[in-house]
Motif scaffolding. Structure first.
Motif, mmCIF file in Angstrom:
data_model
loop_
_atom_site.group_PDB
_atom_site.id
_atom_site.type_symbol
_atom_site.label_atom_id
_atom_site.label_comp_id
_atom_site.label_asym_id
_atom_site.label_seq_id
_atom_site.Cartn_x
_atom_site.Cartn_y
_atom_site.Cartn_z
ATOM 1 N N TRP B 189 0.821 -1.210 0.000
ATOM 2 C CA TRP B 189 0.000 0.000 0.000
ATOM 3 C C TRP B 189 0.859 1.265 0.000
ATOM 4 O O TRP B 189 0.453 2.306 -0.513
ATOM 5 N N TYR B 190 2.053 1.123 0.565
ATOM 6 C CA TYR B 190 2.914 2.276 0.828
ATOM 7 C C TYR B 190 3.024 3.283 -0.325
ATOM 8 O O TYR B 190 2.730 4.467 -0.148
ATOM 9 N N PRO B 191 3.443 2.860 -1.530
ATOM 10 C CA PRO B 191 3.678 3.863 -2.574
ATOM 11 C C PRO B 191 2.390 4.501 -3.099
ATOM 12 O O PRO B 191 2.443 5.549 -3.721
ATOM 13 N N PHE B 192 1.263 3.854 -2.870
ATOM 14 C CA PHE B 192 0.033 4.287 -3.535
ATOM 15 C C PHE B 192 -0.841 5.175 -2.662
ATOM 16 O O PHE B 192 -1.833 5.717 -3.120
ATOM 17 N N GLY B 193 -0.490 5.280 -1.382
ATOM 18 C CA GLY B 193 -1.322 6.083 -0.493
ATOM 19 C C GLY B 193 -0.514 7.177 0.171
ATOM 20 O O GLY B 193 0.593 7.508 -0.247
ATOM 21 N N LYS B 194 -1.093 7.723 1.236
ATOM 22 C CA LYS B 194 -0.460 8.859 1.899
ATOM 23 C C LYS B 194 0.765 8.477 2.721
ATOM 24 O O LYS B 194 1.472 9.350 3.203
ATOM 25 N N LEU B 195 0.980 7.131 2.879
ATOM 26 C CA LEU B 195 2.195 6.722 3.585
ATOM 27 C C LEU B 195 3.431 7.204 2.842
ATOM 28 O O LEU B 195 4.499 7.378 3.411
#
Lengths: 374, 219, 151
Positions: B189-195
């Motif tokens: 999820w990391y690259p695709f969200g606010k993370l």
């Protein structure tokens, strides 16, 4: 043969041998202590065991190294002779019995006929199923055939050792013989797994004794192991646990931490993910167990312990591919490869976006087109 | 293959690859953004502007005195749980072994009890942050799926980690497997969200600060 | 470091922790449980016992516990498949029982709370068996006497 009717209770047998009540109570007290039963259970156990009749036991060996039987013969409580003479009637075990060849097979068939539906089947080793099961043959039959035949009339099946319980070494990748765990081959039969490579002798003997005493299969965990012995992880009962909690670890086998007896977690100890009684019952009559001797737990009582990477790589290590632990070079290579791919996709998407914007700016058809940047 | 071996084996590998592809994709995308041509006369030298950019990385990370009364709650909460996360992630012995095996070194750990205390505090702050987001009228309108899912992924990791330490819910190997799986989920999820803010936050501040200084504005 | 001998060695004692389930659990808790078992024995007559194997005690803890209970008036030794020693502690009704096998290895250590530990009591069957054995030897004797009246 009318043996079942004539079979005396264990109490009657002991009376005939002149075994005193005290001796029996002492024996049951030691057993209850070993089985981690509450002390007052010793008296109940003594009564139940005196009233019980010795069940017929058929012990089959398949793909195994006989280490499990070697382990069982070193049981201190109950001792092997006590177990096979007083607690059970061992009617077939091709390693221990005096008979051989057709006489041994005849003894097995006779015991199975006489105790159909009541005998206890003890199995040691995995059974090969590949190529029609030809990788294990005895007395002209395949192991699979013998197991299926003997399982039919068994009241319950006790799998001794990790090979019988989970496939063990024969099952390890690439499993050339198609070895399988016993529980997958005997549908509908109650199975008790006593895993370990080998299992602790008192755990094997204790499981058999518990079956005789209670007359039923004990409480089992999700891997069909008796919770009495397999209810706690090695880590939870380990005397080195306080060092883990304090973050004191041996980093190599010869450093100060190792010599001070600190936790072996970083040296690959599988104690946290291994459920067995090594840390409490220990080995050789409670002399020691691997961690006490300075070696990390291998996790031999767990399924697939042979295929889970190096014995010396810690539990949190990533495991990529068959070789096990990932090396920094490998990680860097994969990261770099993925990064290049990501960069390429990024550049590609930017170029596509710019082309689209350029096309959009070339044809100023709609007055509302704002010519948005980017 | 059981859950732990799946989570730290093939699942981790796939997550790792997706993470790197995604992060590079997004970094390149931002790096290659076309900037509007700067038409104003340069007011300061390049050197002074770079310094201005570096200063902006620090100054923008600190509450602005004028608004401190209005922003202090959010800032304090945000800072606290970030510090908690760093302690739990980087100073817990098993985590050091995990991250260390990628880079080939290990560093000293904190005792487990200390890490556990920080983890509990962090979870508490995490819950507080969620309630604040739901209760705050402006924040609520600003929030979308991304905010809540990113919160959920990190919270899952924290809670499963605490459960593994406390041995509750299921046998340790099962919870450990779930814990590592939730880390795999975080990587994906990391690259695709606010993370992704972890990669963007300081470079964007620096670029902003540089441009403003170049134009003569205080950074 | 160059040789093994140069590595300093100090085997650290396992730290005492009072958390439940960890090594070294407090002696106080065991003494409190014994007191409770004694009160129950006085109230209901039901004996109790604590199995020391199930408690994570270090040898030092064990010695400390034995010292806390003290030495009492009775010290019985039983030769049954190895020696068993049943000692009353200074606390009346609290017995320290050790069972060993024939090679002297410790099989079980119990703290029993009872008027007399169950194992010392002679069983019904054993009483009858003893009586019949005496009868048998008596009849054997008289038969022997009857057979040889001339001496």
């Amino acid at each position: 043969m009318a043996r079942p009717e004539l079979e005396p209770t264990i109490g009657e047998l002991l009376d005939r041998q002149g075994v005193s009540r005290r001796s029996f109570v002492k024996y049951c007290t030691a057993m209850a202590s070993l089985l981690a039963l509450p002390p007052h259970a010793a008296r109940a156990m003594a009564e139940q065991l005196r009233a019980a009749r010795r069940p017929s036991v058929i012990y089959l060996s398949f793909q195994e190294c006989t280490g499990c039987l070697e382990s069982l013969t070193r049981s201190f409580a109950p001792t092997i002779e006590n177990l096979i003479f007083n607690v059970v009637s061992l009617d077939y075990d091709d390693t221990l019995m005096a008979a051989a060849g057709s006489q041994a097979e005849a003894a097995r068939e006779q015991a199975m006929r006489a105790n159909y539906g009541k005998y206890l089947l003890v199995v040691d080793g995995a059974v090969p199923t590949g190529d029609g099961g030809v990788y294990h043959c005895a007395a002209g039959r395949t192991g699979l055939d013998i197991l299926t035949d003997c399982a039919k009339g068994a009241a319950a099946i006790v799998c001794v050792g990790t090979c019988a319980s989970f496939g063990g070494l024969p099952f390890a990748d690439p499993n050339p013989t198609g070895a399988r765990a016993i529980s997958t081959l005997v549908p509908g039969k109650p199975v008790v797994n006593v895993s370990g490579c080998p299992p602790i002798p008192e755990v094997i003997a204790g499981t058999l004794l518990q079956y005789v005493t209670s007359g039923r299969v004990p409480d089992l965990d999700e891997h069909l192991r008796p919770t009495v012995f397999f209810g706690n992880s090695i880590h939870d009962r380990c005397y080195r646990r306080p060092f883990y909690d304090q973050g004191k670890f041996a980093k190599t086998f010869d450093d100060e931490g190792a010599r001070n007896g600190w936790c072996l977690y970083e040296l690959g100890c599988k104690g946290p993910t291994t459920y067995n009684a090594c840390a409490t019952i220990k080995w050789n009559n409670a002399v020691s167990f691997p961690i006490q001797s300075g070696h990390p737990c291998l996790g031999c009582a767990e399924p697939n312990f042979w295929d889970r990477g190096s014995f010396y790589s810690p539990i949190p290590s990533p495991r990529w591919g068959k070789a096990g632990e990932v090396s920094p070079v490998q990680a860097a290579a994969i990261a770099a490869g993925a990064a290049v791919a990501g960069a390429a996709i990024g550049v590609g998407s930017v170029l596509l976006g710019r082309r689209r914007i350029a096309r959009h700016q070339q044809e100023p058809k709609s007055p509302s087109g704002k010519g948005n940047e980017e | 293959m059981d859950l732990v071996d799946f989570a730290r084996g093939p699942a981790l590998k796939v997550a790792f690859v997706i993470f790197f592809i995604g992060v590079l994709w997004r970094l390149v995308n931002v790096l290659l953004l076309r900037h509007k041509r700067n038409l104003s006369e340069p007011r300061r030298s390049v050197g002074a502007s770079v310094w201005g950019g570096l200063k902006a990385m620090g100054s923008r990370s600190w509450p602005h005195p004028e608004f401190i009364k209005r922003t202090i709650t959010g800032e304090a909460l945000g800072y606290s749980y970030h510090i908690g996360l760093f302690i739990v992630i980087l100073l817990f012995a098993p985590h050091i072994i995990f991250f260390g095996s990628f880079i080939g070194i290990r560093w000293p750990a904190l005792p487990n009890s200390v890490v556990t205390i920080f983890a509990v505090i962090t979870v508490t702050l995490f819950v507080a942050v969620l309630f604040r987001r739901l209760a705050h009228p402006v924040l609520r309108r600003l929030s979308n799926f991304d905010d809540f899912f990113s919160w959920f992924v990190v919270a899952l990791l924290l809670v499963s980690g605490l459960m593994a330490t406390a041995h509750v819910g299921a046998p340790y190997p099962t919870i450990l497997g779930l814990h590592i799986l939730s880390f795999d989920l975080l990587l994906i999820w990391y690259p695709f969200g606010k993370l992704m803010h972890a990669f963007y936050i300081f470079p964007t501040r620096a670029v902003d600060g540089y441009l403003l200084t170049r134009k003569g504005a205080p950074s | 470091m160059t040789t093994l001998a140069q590595i300093p060695v100090c085997v650290e004692p396992v730290p005492v922790s009072h958390e439940e389930g960890t090594v070294g659990g407090g002696i106080g808790a065991i003494l409190a449980e014994i007191a409770e078992l004694l009160e129950r024995l006085a109230r209901t007559g039901e004996p109790g016992a604590i199995d020391l194997r199930s408690l994570p005690l270090s040898p030092a803890d064990r010695a400390q516990l034995l010292q806390a209970l003290g030495t009492g008036e009775v010290d019985a030794r039983m030769q049954v498949n190895g020696e068993s020693r049943i000692r009353e502690t200074a606390v009346h009704g609290v017995w320290w029982t050790e069972h060993r096998d024939s090679s002297g290895e410790l099989l079980a250590t119990l703290i029993e709370v009872a008027r007399v530990p169950d194992i010392l009591i002679v069983g019904e069957d054993d009483l009858l068996r003893g009586a019949s054995r005496l009868r048998a030897s008596l009849t054997l004797q008289s038969a022997a006497q009857g057979e040889s009246p001339h001496g």
